[in-house]
Write a protein that holds these residues in place. Sequence first.
Motif, PDB file in Angstrom:
ATOM      1  N   LEU A 117       0.775  -1.451  -0.256  1.00  0.00           N
ATOM      2  CA  LEU A 117      -0.072   0.006   0.059  1.00  0.00           C
ATOM      3  C   LEU A 117       0.866   1.290  -0.035  1.00  0.00           C
ATOM      4  CD1 LEU A 117      -2.599  -1.194   2.578  1.00  0.00           C
ATOM      5  CD2 LEU A 117      -2.759  -1.299   0.195  1.00  0.00           C
ATOM      6  N   ASN A 118       0.319   2.529  -0.453  1.00  0.00           N
ATOM      7  CA  ASN A 118       0.803   3.649  -0.257  1.00  0.00           C
ATOM      8  C   ASN A 118       0.983   4.354   0.931  1.00  0.00           C
ATOM      9  OD1 ASN A 118       1.698   3.492  -2.932  1.00  0.00           O
ATOM     10  ND2 ASN A 118      -0.305   4.219  -3.760  1.00  0.00           N
ATOM     11  N   PHE A 119       0.381   3.677   1.891  1.00  0.00           N
ATOM     12  CA  PHE A 119       0.304   4.256   3.198  1.00  0.00           C
ATOM     13  C   PHE A 119       1.589   3.654   3.931  1.00  0.00           C
ATOM     14  CE2 PHE A 119      -0.728   3.412   7.931  1.00  0.00           C
ATOM     15  CZ  PHE A 119      -1.136   4.834   8.178  1.00  0.00           C
ATOM     16  N   GLN A 120       2.328   4.769   4.573  1.00  0.00           N
ATOM     17  CA  GLN A 120       3.716   4.352   5.194  1.00  0.00           C
ATOM     18  C   GLN A 120       3.732   5.232   6.431  1.00  0.00           C
ATOM     19  OE1 GLN A 120       7.205   4.080   2.661  1.00  0.00           O
ATOM     20  NE2 GLN A 120       7.866   5.719   3.834  1.00  0.00           N
ATOM     21  N   ILE A 121       4.283   4.709   7.464  1.00  0.00           N
ATOM     22  CA  ILE A 121       4.605   5.405   8.705  1.00  0.00           C
ATOM     23  C   ILE A 121       6.253   5.502   8.683  1.00  0.00           C
ATOM     24  CG2 ILE A 121       4.541   5.133  11.246  1.00  0.00           C
ATOM     25  CD1 ILE A 121       2.045   3.423  11.079  1.00  0.00           C
ATOM     26  N   ASN A 122       6.665   6.880   8.772  1.00  0.00           N
ATOM     27  CA  ASN A 122       7.896   7.036   8.642  1.00  0.00           C
ATOM     28  C   ASN A 122       8.134   7.503  10.166  1.00  0.00           C
ATOM     29  OD1 ASN A 122       7.927   7.276   5.711  1.00  0.00           O
ATOM     30  ND2 ASN A 122       6.817   9.140   5.948  1.00  0.00           N
ATOM     31  N   VAL A 123       9.131   6.381  10.575  1.00  0.00           N
ATOM     32  CA  VAL A 123       9.645   6.508  12.031  1.00  0.00           C
ATOM     33  C   VAL A 123      11.032   7.639  11.950  1.00  0.00           C
ATOM     34  CG1 VAL A 123      10.426   5.197  14.059  1.00  0.00           C
ATOM     35  CG2 VAL A 123       8.860   4.405  12.537  1.00  0.00           C
TER      36      VAL A 123
END
Length: 129
Positions: A114-120
């Motif tokens: 998916l194009n949903f990404q969590i950037n830590v």
Amino acid sequence: MNMRELLLKALELDEINLAIVNEIKGNPSKITFYSNKGDVLLVLLISISMDNNEKLNIAPSQLKIVSSFDKLNVLSDIFDMELVDRAEDNFIIISQHENLIAKINFVNKFGEKLNFQINVKKILEAPHD
């Protein structure tokens, strides 16, 4: 709801942990994970990348975690999800990234990333070994 009410609700729903997402100007900026006793388990400074029109098609009960970033393997315990070396669908990928601490991506039940990404951006608090 205040924190006490949230923790009581988590217990009522038989949830083992709770995640609170803080935002700045409407955008997610921090996730704090708590045990159902109120102990802080993990704090992450984050940003999100996503396509607003994308359908998730994720089956949460079947999610597994595939991680190449050991510092965030604790998420498998926090989410009560199996940590595996590889999966074909319904999984979360945690990986290191050159400009971030890590990135968290999702793969749906069709095996599509998916194009949903969590950037830590930073780990503020994590369990000690």
